[in-house]
Each structure stands twice: as structure tokens, then as C-alpha cells.
Design a protein around this motif. Structure first.
Motif, PDB file in Angstrom:
ATOM      1  N   ARG A  46     -16.026 -31.697 -33.595  1.00 38.65           N
ATOM      2  CA  ARG A  46     -17.183 -31.205 -34.343  1.00 38.65           C
ATOM      3  C   ARG A  46     -17.704 -32.244 -35.335  1.00 38.65           C
ATOM      4  O   ARG A  46     -18.841 -32.159 -35.784  1.00 38.65           O
ATOM      5  CB  ARG A  46     -16.840 -29.923 -35.083  1.00 38.65           C
ATOM      6  N   LEU A  47     -16.849 -33.199 -35.670  1.00 42.97           N
ATOM      7  CA  LEU A  47     -17.259 -34.279 -36.576  1.00 42.97           C
ATOM      8  C   LEU A  47     -17.700 -35.528 -35.809  1.00 42.97           C
ATOM      9  O   LEU A  47     -18.128 -36.502 -36.431  1.00 42.97           O
ATOM     10  CB  LEU A  47     -16.096 -34.646 -37.507  1.00 42.97           C
ATOM     11  N   SER A  48     -17.581 -35.475 -34.486  1.00 43.48           N
ATOM     12  CA  SER A  48     -17.894 -36.638 -33.660  1.00 43.48           C
ATOM     13  C   SER A  48     -19.382 -36.986 -33.710  1.00 43.48           C
ATOM     14  O   SER A  48     -20.241 -36.119 -33.850  1.00 43.48           O
ATOM     15  CB  SER A  48     -17.473 -36.369 -32.209  1.00 43.48           C
ATOM     16  N   LYS A  49     -19.648 -38.272 -33.564  1.00 39.48           N
ATOM     17  CA  LYS A  49     -21.033 -38.736 -33.494  1.00 39.48           C
ATOM     18  C   LYS A  49     -21.593 -38.606 -32.084  1.00 39.48           C
ATOM     19  O   LYS A  49     -22.789 -38.780 -31.872  1.00 39.48           O
ATOM     20  CB  LYS A  49     -21.112 -40.196 -33.959  1.00 39.48           C
ATOM     21  N   VAL A  50     -20.692 -38.319 -31.124  1.00 38.53           N
ATOM     22  CA  VAL A  50     -21.114 -38.144 -29.734  1.00 38.53           C
ATOM     23  C   VAL A  50     -21.596 -36.702 -29.565  1.00 38.53           C
ATOM     24  O   VAL A  50     -20.816 -35.757 -29.729  1.00 38.53           O
ATOM     25  CB  VAL A  50     -19.969 -38.447 -28.752  1.00 38.53           C
ATOM     26  N   ALA A  51     -22.835 -36.533 -29.219  1.00 40.31           N
ATOM     27  CA  ALA A  51     -23.462 -35.206 -29.191  1.00 40.31           C
ATOM     28  C   ALA A  51     -22.775 -34.243 -28.241  1.00 40.31           C
ATOM     29  O   ALA A  51     -22.605 -33.061 -28.558  1.00 40.31           O
ATOM     30  CB  ALA A  51     -24.943 -35.336 -28.831  1.00 40.31           C
ATOM     31  N   ILE A  52     -22.352 -34.729 -27.066  1.00 46.27           N
ATOM     32  CA  ILE A  52     -21.754 -33.830 -26.092  1.00 46.27           C
ATOM     33  C   ILE A  52     -20.419 -33.277 -26.569  1.00 46.27           C
ATOM     34  O   ILE A  52     -20.109 -32.089 -26.383  1.00 46.27           O
ATOM     35  CB  ILE A  52     -21.606 -34.521 -24.708  1.00 46.27           C
ATOM     36  N   PHE A  53     -19.600 -34.129 -27.213  1.00 48.60           N
ATOM     37  CA  PHE A  53     -18.325 -33.671 -27.759  1.00 48.60           C
ATOM     38  C   PHE A  53     -18.565 -32.661 -28.882  1.00 48.60           C
ATOM     39  O   PHE A  53     -17.906 -31.629 -28.962  1.00 48.60           O
ATOM     40  CB  PHE A  53     -17.506 -34.851 -28.289  1.00 48.60           C
ATOM     41  N   ARG A  54     -19.496 -32.985 -29.733  1.00 45.25           N
ATOM     42  CA  ARG A  54     -19.818 -32.099 -30.849  1.00 45.25           C
ATOM     43  C   ARG A  54     -20.360 -30.761 -30.345  1.00 45.25           C
ATOM     44  O   ARG A  54     -20.011 -29.698 -30.859  1.00 45.25           O
ATOM     45  CB  ARG A  54     -20.835 -32.780 -31.773  1.00 45.25           C
ATOM     46  N   GLY A  55     -21.186 -30.813 -29.303  1.00 50.27           N
ATOM     47  CA  GLY A  55     -21.765 -29.594 -28.749  1.00 50.27           C
ATOM     48  C   GLY A  55     -20.729 -28.693 -28.103  1.00 50.27           C
ATOM     49  O   GLY A  55     -20.715 -27.482 -28.343  1.00 50.27           O
ATOM     50  N   ILE A  56     -19.863 -29.276 -27.278  1.00 52.15           N
ATOM     51  CA  ILE A  56     -18.814 -28.498 -26.601  1.00 52.15           C
ATOM     52  C   ILE A  56     -17.876 -27.867 -27.629  1.00 52.15           C
ATOM     53  O   ILE A  56     -17.515 -26.687 -27.513  1.00 52.15           O
ATOM     54  CB  ILE A  56     -18.027 -29.391 -25.627  1.00 52.15           C
ATOM     55  N   SER A  57     -17.502 -28.645 -28.633  1.00 50.37           N
ATOM     56  CA  SER A  57     -16.606 -28.142 -29.676  1.00 50.37           C
ATOM     57  C   SER A  57     -17.243 -26.992 -30.439  1.00 50.37           C
ATOM     58  O   SER A  57     -16.594 -25.976 -30.729  1.00 50.37           O
ATOM     59  CB  SER A  57     -16.232 -29.270 -30.642  1.00 50.37           C
ATOM     60  N   THR A  58     -18.513 -27.129 -30.753  1.00 52.11           N
ATOM     61  CA  THR A  58     -19.219 -26.091 -31.500  1.00 52.11           C
ATOM     62  C   THR A  58     -19.333 -24.802 -30.701  1.00 52.11           C
ATOM     63  O   THR A  58     -19.103 -23.703 -31.229  1.00 52.11           O
ATOM     64  CB  THR A  58     -20.623 -26.581 -31.909  1.00 52.11           C
ATOM     65  N   VAL A  59     -19.666 -24.924 -29.420  1.00 52.13           N
ATOM     66  CA  VAL A  59     -19.792 -23.735 -28.562  1.00 52.13           C
ATOM     67  C   VAL A  59     -18.450 -23.006 -28.466  1.00 52.13           C
ATOM     68  O   VAL A  59     -18.385 -21.771 -28.593  1.00 52.13           O
ATOM     69  CB  VAL A  59     -20.284 -24.132 -27.155  1.00 52.13           C
ATOM     70  N   TYR A  60     -17.374 -23.766 -28.252  1.00 51.04           N
ATOM     71  CA  TYR A  60     -16.043 -23.160 -28.163  1.00 51.04           C
ATOM     72  C   TYR A  60     -15.694 -22.398 -29.437  1.00 51.04           C
ATOM     73  O   TYR A  60     -15.265 -21.238 -29.397  1.00 51.04           O
ATOM     74  CB  TYR A  60     -14.996 -24.237 -27.878  1.00 51.04           C
ATOM     75  N   VAL A  61     -15.887 -23.035 -30.571  1.00 49.10           N
ATOM     76  CA  VAL A  61     -15.543 -22.408 -31.849  1.00 49.10           C
ATOM     77  C   VAL A  61     -16.363 -21.143 -32.078  1.00 49.10           C
ATOM     78  O   VAL A  61     -15.824 -20.086 -32.456  1.00 49.10           O
ATOM     79  CB  VAL A  61     -15.744 -23.398 -33.012  1.00 49.10           C
ATOM     80  N   GLU A  62     -17.655 -21.214 -31.840  1.00 49.78           N
ATOM     81  CA  GLU A  62     -18.524 -20.068 -32.109  1.00 49.78           C
ATOM     82  C   GLU A  62     -18.241 -18.906 -31.159  1.00 49.78           C
ATOM     83  O   GLU A  62     -18.250 -17.740 -31.567  1.00 49.78           O
ATOM     84  CB  GLU A  62     -19.995 -20.481 -32.008  1.00 49.78           C
ATOM     85  N   VAL A  63     -17.978 -19.213 -29.880  1.00 50.25           N
ATOM     86  CA  VAL A  63     -17.696 -18.151 -28.907  1.00 50.25           C
ATOM     87  C   VAL A  63     -16.384 -17.447 -29.235  1.00 50.25           C
ATOM     88  O   VAL A  63     -16.311 -16.207 -29.244  1.00 50.25           O
ATOM     89  CB  VAL A  63     -17.654 -18.726 -27.470  1.00 50.25           C
ATOM     90  N   VAL A  64     -15.346 -18.219 -29.515  1.00 48.27           N
ATOM     91  CA  VAL A  64     -14.033 -17.619 -29.782  1.00 48.27           C
ATOM     92  C   VAL A  64     -14.038 -16.864 -31.108  1.00 48.27           C
ATOM     93  O   VAL A  64     -13.522 -15.742 -31.191  1.00 48.27           O
ATOM     94  CB  VAL A  64     -12.928 -18.702 -29.773  1.00 48.27           C
ATOM     95  N   ARG A  65     -14.628 -17.436 -32.134  1.00 45.32           N
ATOM     96  CA  ARG A  65     -14.671 -16.756 -33.433  1.00 45.32           C
ATOM     97  C   ARG A  65     -15.585 -15.542 -33.408  1.00 45.32           C
ATOM     98  O   ARG A  65     -15.421 -14.626 -34.216  1.00 45.32           O
ATOM     99  CB  ARG A  65     -15.127 -17.732 -34.521  1.00 45.32           C
ATOM    100  N   GLY A  66     -16.515 -15.524 -32.489  1.00 43.17           N
ATOM    101  CA  GLY A  66     -17.469 -14.419 -32.416  1.00 43.17           C
ATOM    102  C   GLY A  66     -17.039 -13.266 -31.529  1.00 43.17           C
ATOM    103  O   GLY A  66     -17.759 -12.274 -31.408  1.00 43.17           O
ATOM    104  N   THR A  67     -15.863 -13.381 -30.901  1.00 42.15           N
ATOM    105  CA  THR A  67     -15.357 -12.312 -30.035  1.00 42.15           C
ATOM    106  C   THR A  67     -13.950 -11.918 -30.482  1.00 42.15           C
ATOM    107  O   THR A  67     -13.183 -12.762 -30.955  1.00 42.15           O
ATOM    108  CB  THR A  67     -15.316 -12.771 -28.567  1.00 42.15           C
TER     109      THR A  67
END
Length: 216
Positions: A46-67
Motif C-alpha cells: 500500500r506504500l509502494s510507488k508501483v500503482a499495480i501493487f498499491r492497487g491490489i493491496s488496497t482492494v484486498y484490504v478494503e474487501v476483507v475489512r468490509g466483509t
């Protein structure tokens, strides 16, 4: 009086509950260890400068925390039928996935809290960005992670009680097995609560002492 107590559900349920609490601790500890690895990778992602890594990490965190974790373990156990995952494996994966998302935020927050001057100091003495993270930033950040990681242990420990829905033999499931045959529900559940408190209260005390010692 002593004989009555020894003949009560408070004592007779102990072998069942002891078996269950051992499995509860096993699921919690193994799941959290794996969850920490997953959370550390995701938090740094989530702190990565690489957009794809940051995006995948963010989606995972939001999906799991939201369910809810109950829905997650049901999905893992019943939804992934092609993989044929057992009850215990499903429980560990659920703890790993769920705790990993929250640990990712703990990692991200701890790393983000380190003064930027520490990063600049590392670069100034010739360290690469990765070396700066490993030798300067991460050790300081890890100290700040300890109290919230301890709290996550307590949360995950209590979350295992939900896994009785897939017949995982944790402490609450074993309690149900006992009181379904004896009908001594009140006494058995009192003992379940005592088992949980014998773990969570000392853990909380240790965490407070560690927090004061580390001054975080």
C-alpha cells in the motif's frame, strides 16, 4: 460441597473445553503468523510507488475489512468446493486473510509514522531505499506495531468462536457438544468465558507493560 462441585459441569466439562482451547490457540497463532507475513507484504504494498501493487493491496484490504469473517470462512469452506479445503485449514486461512488485512493497516501506519528524516538519513549514508527500510525504518516501525498486534491477537482469538459453524473443534464447538448431551448450558458457557479470560486478561496486562517499556 466439594463433592458436588467436582460432580458439576464446571469440572466435568473441562476435558472437552481443554481440547477445544488447544485447537483455538493453534488456529489463532498459526493464522496470525501467516497473517503477519501477508499483512507486512500488503502493508508495504500500500506504500509502494508501483500503482499495480498499491492497487491490489488496497482492494484486498478494503474487501476483507468490509466483509464479516463469518462470511469469509463460509466462502472459503463451502465456496471453494473445487479445492476441497478441510475445516481446520479453512479456519486458519480465514484468520490469516482477515487478520492480514488489519495487520496491513498496522504496518502501513507504523511505517508511515516514522519521520521522513530517517529515510533521508539512510540515503545520505549511501543505503539503498530497500536497505534503508530494512535497517532503519522497519526496526523502529516494528516497535510501534507490537501493541496493536497484541490487540489483533485477542480479536482473532475471539473470532475463532465463529468457526463452530463449520464444525471446527474449537472451545465453543466443544462446549456445544458437551451441553447438547448434558443440557448444562449455563455452567459450560461460564467455563468457556473463564478460558477466554484466562488468555485475554494476561495478554492485555503484558501488552500494557510492553507499551510502557517501549514508550510507544
Amino acid at each position: 460441597m466439594i463433592e458436588n462441585f467436582l460432580d458439576s459441569a464446571y469440572v466435568k466439562s473441562l476435558p472437552y473445553l481443554w481440547e477445544g482451547i488447544q485447537l483455538t490457540l493453534y488456529i489463532t497463532i498459526v493464522g496470525l503468523l501467516l497473517g503477519f507475513i501477508l499483512g507486512a507484504i500488503t502493508g508495504l504494498g500500500r506504500l509502494s510507488k508501483v500503482a499495480i501493487f498499491r492497487g491490489i493491496s488496497t482492494v484486498y484490504v478494503e474487501v476483507v475489512r468490509g466483509t464479516p469473517i463469518l462470511a469469509q470462512v463460509l466462502f472459503i469452506y463451502y465456496g471453494l468446493t473445487a479445492v476441497n479445503i478441510g475445516e481446520l485449514t479453512a479456519a486458519i486461512i480465514a484468520i490469516m486473510m482477515n487478520a492480514g488485512a488489519y495487520i496491513a493497516e498496522i504496518v502501513r501506519g507504523a511505517v508511515y509514522s516514522i519521520d521522513k528524516g530517517q529515510h533521508e538519513a539512510g540515503r545520505a549514508i549511501g543505503l539503498t531505499e530497500r536497505q534503508t527500510m530494512r535497517y532503519i525504518v522497519w526496526p523502529q516501525a516494528f516497535k510501534r506495531m507490537i501493541p496493536p498486534l497484541g490487540n489483533q491477537f485477542i480479536i482473532s482469538l475471539k473470532d475463532t468462536s465463529l468457526f463452530s459453524v463449520i464444525a471446527v473443534g474449537e472451545v465453543l464447538y466443544m462446549a456445544k457438544q458437551y451441553y447438547n448431551t448434558t443440557f448444562e448450558i449455563f455452567e459450560t458457557l461460564i467455563m468457556v468465558c473463564i478460558f477466554y479470560l484466562l488468555i485475554t486478561i494476561p495478554t492485555s496486562i503484558i501488552l500494557r507493560r510492553v507499551e510502557r517499556k517501549l514508550d510507544v
